[in-house]
Design a protein around this motif. Structure first.
Motif, PDB file in Angstrom:
ATOM      1  N   VAL A  43      -1.874   0.776  17.310  1.00  0.00           N
ATOM      2  CA  VAL A  43      -3.075   1.321  16.020  1.00  0.00           C
ATOM      3  C   VAL A  43      -3.022  -0.165  15.737  1.00  0.00           C
ATOM      4  CG1 VAL A  43      -3.549   1.954  14.197  1.00  0.00           C
ATOM      5  CG2 VAL A  43      -2.531   3.417  15.556  1.00  0.00           C
ATOM      6  N   ASN A  44      -1.836  -1.460  15.149  1.00  0.00           N
ATOM      7  CA  ASN A  44      -1.642  -2.041  15.292  1.00  0.00           C
ATOM      8  C   ASN A  44      -0.943  -3.358  15.922  1.00  0.00           C
ATOM      9  OD1 ASN A  44      -2.041  -1.345  11.994  1.00  0.00           O
ATOM     10  ND2 ASN A  44      -0.539  -0.281  12.606  1.00  0.00           N
ATOM     11  N   ALA A  45      -2.096  -4.381  14.945  1.00  0.00           N
ATOM     12  CA  ALA A  45      -1.627  -6.090  15.727  1.00  0.00           C
ATOM     13  C   ALA A  45      -0.286  -6.491  15.131  1.00  0.00           C
ATOM     14  CB  ALA A  45      -2.419  -6.732  16.376  1.00  0.00           C
ATOM     15  N   MET A  46       0.198  -7.002  15.238  1.00  0.00           N
ATOM     16  CA  MET A  46       1.093  -7.421  14.842  1.00  0.00           C
ATOM     17  C   MET A  46       1.489  -9.598  15.196  1.00  0.00           C
ATOM     18  SD  MET A  46       4.707  -4.883  12.717  1.00  0.00           S
ATOM     19  CE  MET A  46       5.171  -5.372  14.368  1.00  0.00           C
ATOM     20  N   VAL A  67      -3.672   1.246   5.261  1.00  0.00           N
ATOM     21  CA  VAL A  67      -2.874  -0.602   4.981  1.00  0.00           C
ATOM     22  C   VAL A  67      -2.772   0.040   3.505  1.00  0.00           C
ATOM     23  CG1 VAL A  67      -4.054  -2.665   4.551  1.00  0.00           C
ATOM     24  CG2 VAL A  67      -4.859  -1.479   7.075  1.00  0.00           C
ATOM     25  N   SER A  68      -4.383   0.390   3.019  1.00  0.00           N
ATOM     26  CA  SER A  68      -3.967   0.601   1.436  1.00  0.00           C
ATOM     27  C   SER A  68      -2.305   2.168   1.199  1.00  0.00           C
ATOM     28  CB  SER A  68      -5.435   1.392   1.283  1.00  0.00           C
ATOM     29  OG  SER A  68      -5.806   2.397   1.652  1.00  0.00           O
ATOM     30  N   GLY A  90       0.528  -9.931   0.433  1.00  0.00           N
ATOM     31  CA  GLY A  90      -0.560 -10.234   0.609  1.00  0.00           C
ATOM     32  C   GLY A  90      -1.030  -9.183   1.143  1.00  0.00           C
ATOM     33  N   ALA A  91      -2.444  -9.157   0.563  1.00  0.00           N
ATOM     34  CA  ALA A  91      -3.338  -8.254   0.756  1.00  0.00           C
ATOM     35  C   ALA A  91      -4.518  -8.748   1.513  1.00  0.00           C
ATOM     36  CB  ALA A  91      -3.853  -7.222  -0.552  1.00  0.00           C
ATOM     37  N   GLY A  92      -4.842  -8.660   2.607  1.00  0.00           N
ATOM     38  CA  GLY A  92      -6.043  -9.192   3.178  1.00  0.00           C
ATOM     39  C   GLY A  92      -7.126  -8.747   2.990  1.00  0.00           C
ATOM     40  N   ARG A  93      -8.571  -9.165   3.496  1.00  0.00           N
ATOM     41  CA  ARG A  93     -10.019  -8.868   3.080  1.00  0.00           C
ATOM     42  C   ARG A  93     -10.295  -8.466   4.585  1.00  0.00           C
ATOM     43  NH1 ARG A  93      -9.295 -12.205  -1.125  1.00  0.00           N
ATOM     44  NH2 ARG A  93     -10.447 -12.970   0.060  1.00  0.00           N
ATOM     45  N   PRO A  94     -11.229  -7.939   4.951  1.00  0.00           N
ATOM     46  CA  PRO A  94     -12.433  -8.516   5.586  1.00  0.00           C
ATOM     47  C   PRO A  94     -13.563  -9.618   5.783  1.00  0.00           C
ATOM     48  CG  PRO A  94     -12.464  -6.280   4.939  1.00  0.00           C
ATOM     49  CD  PRO A  94     -11.906  -6.889   3.959  1.00  0.00           C
ATOM     50  N   TRP A 102      -6.132  -5.526   5.768  1.00  0.00           N
ATOM     51  CA  TRP A 102      -4.755  -5.732   6.688  1.00  0.00           C
ATOM     52  C   TRP A 102      -3.989  -6.358   5.816  1.00  0.00           C
ATOM     53  CZ3 TRP A 102      -4.136 -11.778   6.582  1.00  0.00           C
ATOM     54  CH2 TRP A 102      -4.661 -12.608   5.878  1.00  0.00           C
ATOM     55  N   SER A 103      -2.703  -6.720   5.567  1.00  0.00           N
ATOM     56  CA  SER A 103      -1.443  -7.318   4.863  1.00  0.00           C
ATOM     57  C   SER A 103      -1.056  -8.210   5.798  1.00  0.00           C
ATOM     58  CB  SER A 103      -0.017  -5.974   5.106  1.00  0.00           C
ATOM     59  OG  SER A 103      -1.995  -4.314   4.538  1.00  0.00           O
ATOM     60  N   VAL A 104      -0.465  -9.095   4.524  1.00  0.00           N
ATOM     61  CA  VAL A 104       1.299  -9.942   5.074  1.00  0.00           C
ATOM     62  C   VAL A 104       2.093  -9.414   4.271  1.00  0.00           C
ATOM     63  CG1 VAL A 104       1.650 -12.218   4.686  1.00  0.00           C
ATOM     64  CG2 VAL A 104      -0.804 -11.627   5.273  1.00  0.00           C
TER      65      VAL A 104
END
Length: 301
Positions: A43-46, A67-68, A90-94, A102-104
């Motif tokens: 489901v997710n890539a890291m 994510v949220s 960090g909370a990333g945006r499209p 996405w998230s850091v």
């Protein structure tokens, strides 16, 4: 482990996309090395960012909804848990053509445990039981959703029986479909959970656990399925990771009653039965663990 895309509509993400996203939204981290983290996740890539961070990006629209949930829940959970969990930096945006949040997170050290190579299974069982007990003890905030797989066992019946039907058509897998059906039907007959809501991780797969060199649990990751529901959902490690002796330590430490144990065994088996025909040609890690669960469950009954 495989990083093959295995869900229809899964989006390709690569190092260059991650560099552009980070540079555009977190310029203080621009220029740090980016390298993909091999994973059997679907489901997710890291991607490792520098030495101390990891970027986590959903590959599917369904994963984007997690994510949220993670960003909201992890700060509530972390101070109350005996084991490290991801800390959001960090909370990333499209952006850059990538359509989802996405998230850091800070990087957590450790290795994914392999069922056949556990350093100290009984101490790991105690660590896992401590984590599960701590999750259950945390007050459930208003509005926390039901966990993925957190509903009644019967809600999994149609999909589970369909998977058994698929496995009957794959004789080379050697699954005793009559035997797994009997275990599944036993889980359906077990009394359902009727206690107060408890907080669950709800996806305690080996790939979501990290251990140190001595085999002790150091971190639990991927809280995208978290929520409330049947506490038996968090008994998965009993069959997807632990050998029989450690399995008993896990059960005794948690004080699991017979009905919950039967539901937990059935839920774990259901996930494996569904995963095996779905992943057997695309994700070796997921298929291998599914086979392990089926053997463990049938070996217990």
């Amino acid at each position: 482990m495989s990083t093959t895309r295995t869900h229809p509509g899964a989006r390709t993400v690569d190092d260059e996309l991650v560099r552009r996203l980070v540079a555009g939204q977190f310029p203080r981290w621009a220029g740090l090395p980016v390298r993909r983290v091999p994973s059997g996740g679907t489901v997710n890539a890291m991607f490792r960012l520098g030495d101390g961070m990891v970027v986590r990006l959903p590959m599917t629209e369904g994963g984007a909804a997690d994510v949220s949930l993670e960003q909201e829940c992890l700060p509530r959970l972390a101070p109350r848990l005996p084991t490290a969990v991801p800390g959001a930096l960090g909370a990333g945006r499209p952006a850059e053509g990538y359509p989802w949040p996405w998230s850091v997170y800070r990087w957590l050290e450790g290795e994914i445990p392999e069922p056949e190579a556990l350093g100290d299974p009984e101490r790991l069982a105690g660590d896992l039981a401590g984590f599960v007990a701590a999750m259950r003890s945390i007050p459930v905030p208003p509005g926390l959703p039901q966990a993925h797989r957190g509903g009644p066992v019967a809600s999994l019946d149609t999909e589970t029986r369909a998977a058994i039907g698929q496995l009957r058509e794959i004789p080379q897998e050697g699954v005793d479909c009559d035997a797994v059906t009997a275990v599944w039907e036993d889980a359906l007959r077990a009394p359902e959970w009727n206690g107060p809501p408890v907080w669950l991780h709800a996806d305690l797969m080996p790939g979501n656990l990290l251990v140190d060199g001595g085999g002790r649990l150091t971190a639990v990751i991927d809280f995208g399925c978290t929520g409330t529901g049947d506490p038996a959902c968090d008994l998965f490690p009993a069959w997807n990771l632990l050998p029989p002796g450690a399995r008993e330590v896990f059960r005794e430490t948690l004080g699991v009653d017979d009905a919950s144990w039967r539901r937990g065994r059935g839920r774990t088996l259901s996930q494996a039965l569904i995963a095996l025909p779905y992943y057997r040609e695309t994700n070796p890690a997921m298929a291998r663990n599914a086979r392990h669960v089926i053997r463990a469950v049938l070996g217990e009954t």
